[in-house]
Design an enzyme around this catalytic site. Sequence first.
Site, PDB file in Angstrom:
ATOM      1  N   TYR A  33      54.574  63.371  -3.906  1.00 29.13           N
ATOM      2  CA  TYR A  33      56.020  63.442  -3.693  1.00 29.13           C
ATOM      3  C   TYR A  33      56.446  64.846  -3.281  1.00 29.13           C
ATOM      4  CZ  TYR A  33      61.030  63.369  -4.593  1.00 29.13           C
ATOM      5  OH  TYR A  33      62.388  63.499  -4.457  1.00 29.13           O
ATOM      6  N   GLU A  34      55.824  65.860  -3.889  1.00 29.94           N
ATOM      7  CA  GLU A  34      56.184  67.252  -3.594  1.00 29.94           C
ATOM      8  C   GLU A  34      55.438  67.810  -2.381  1.00 29.94           C
ATOM      9  OE1 GLU A  34      55.814  69.478  -7.252  1.00 29.94           O
ATOM     10  OE2 GLU A  34      57.752  68.717  -7.965  1.00 29.94           O
ATOM     11  N   TYR A  94      58.134  63.312 -14.264  1.00 34.83           N
ATOM     12  CA  TYR A  94      57.934  62.333 -13.197  1.00 34.83           C
ATOM     13  C   TYR A  94      58.011  60.929 -13.770  1.00 34.83           C
ATOM     14  CZ  TYR A  94      56.200  60.164  -8.949  1.00 34.83           C
ATOM     15  OH  TYR A  94      56.098  59.399  -7.810  1.00 34.83           O
ATOM     16  N   VAL A  95      58.716  60.074 -13.039  1.00 37.32           N
ATOM     17  CA  VAL A  95      58.783  58.651 -13.358  1.00 37.32           C
ATOM     18  C   VAL A  95      58.315  57.900 -12.121  1.00 37.32           C
ATOM     19  CG1 VAL A  95      60.285  56.714 -13.956  1.00 37.32           C
ATOM     20  CG2 VAL A  95      60.658  58.953 -15.017  1.00 37.32           C
ATOM     21  N   GLY A 103      66.612  54.848 -16.715  1.00 40.44           N
ATOM     22  CA  GLY A 103      66.949  55.816 -17.751  1.00 40.44           C
ATOM     23  C   GLY A 103      65.757  56.522 -18.368  1.00 40.44           C
ATOM     24  N   GLY A 105      63.787  58.945 -17.105  1.00 35.91           N
ATOM     25  CA  GLY A 105      63.852  60.397 -16.909  1.00 35.91           C
ATOM     26  C   GLY A 105      64.819  61.043 -17.883  1.00 35.91           C
ATOM     27  N   ASN A 132      64.693  69.074  -3.080  1.00 32.28           N
ATOM     28  CA  ASN A 132      64.632  67.843  -3.869  1.00 32.28           C
ATOM     29  C   ASN A 132      66.029  67.448  -4.371  1.00 32.28           C
ATOM     30  OD1 ASN A 132      63.957  65.694  -5.486  1.00 32.28           O
ATOM     31  ND2 ASN A 132      62.262  66.752  -6.517  1.00 32.28           N
ATOM     32  N   TYR A 139      69.596  66.657 -12.473  1.00 31.31           N
ATOM     33  CA  TYR A 139      69.715  67.785 -13.397  1.00 31.31           C
ATOM     34  C   TYR A 139      71.176  68.211 -13.578  1.00 31.31           C
ATOM     35  CZ  TYR A 139      64.652  68.071 -12.863  1.00 31.31           C
ATOM     36  OH  TYR A 139      63.310  67.785 -12.837  1.00 31.31           O
TER      37      TYR A 139
END
Length: 166
Positions: A33-34, A94-95, A103, A105, A132, A139
């Site tokens: 993903y990153e 990470y999920v 929910g 995360g 991101n 956040y």
Amino acid sequence: MTSRDLPDGAVLRAARPGDEPGILALIHALALYEREPDAVENSAEMLEATLFGAQPRAFAHVVARDDVIVGIAVWFVTYSTWTGTHGIWLEDLYVDDAHRGRGYGRALMSALAAECVERGYRRFEWTVLDWNAPAIGFYRAIGADPLAEWTTQRLTGTSLAELARA
């Protein structure tokens, strides 16, 4: 931490021996993903030593659904000379894609915030990649503030070795 039942039968709990392959799979998914799919050098054996060895230096919480790990929060303890107290540094959250929006995360972040409060820690910190947007939005939604005046620095490889010899 005691385990906590989540909606739809999932369970949030501290990682335990045997979880290493599931944690590692999500670390690989996060790296993909990153945009760093080849960067992970970790192994299940290394995770076992790190998380469950004689002197653990890192810790993990997991979300398991039907005995499959679908979310992770890998963290370690920090120390602030200014506050004179410890804190938690979140290394990875990470999920799995298929389990987002449930929910998990938020539950992982809440569990780490509870660890801080229970232990008398005053900081819970992490970094996020500037591109991101979904993570940044998440956040902000849980009340996190960016520290715009701080830039993460890192020494690795040759630079690390050269400084060690200096």
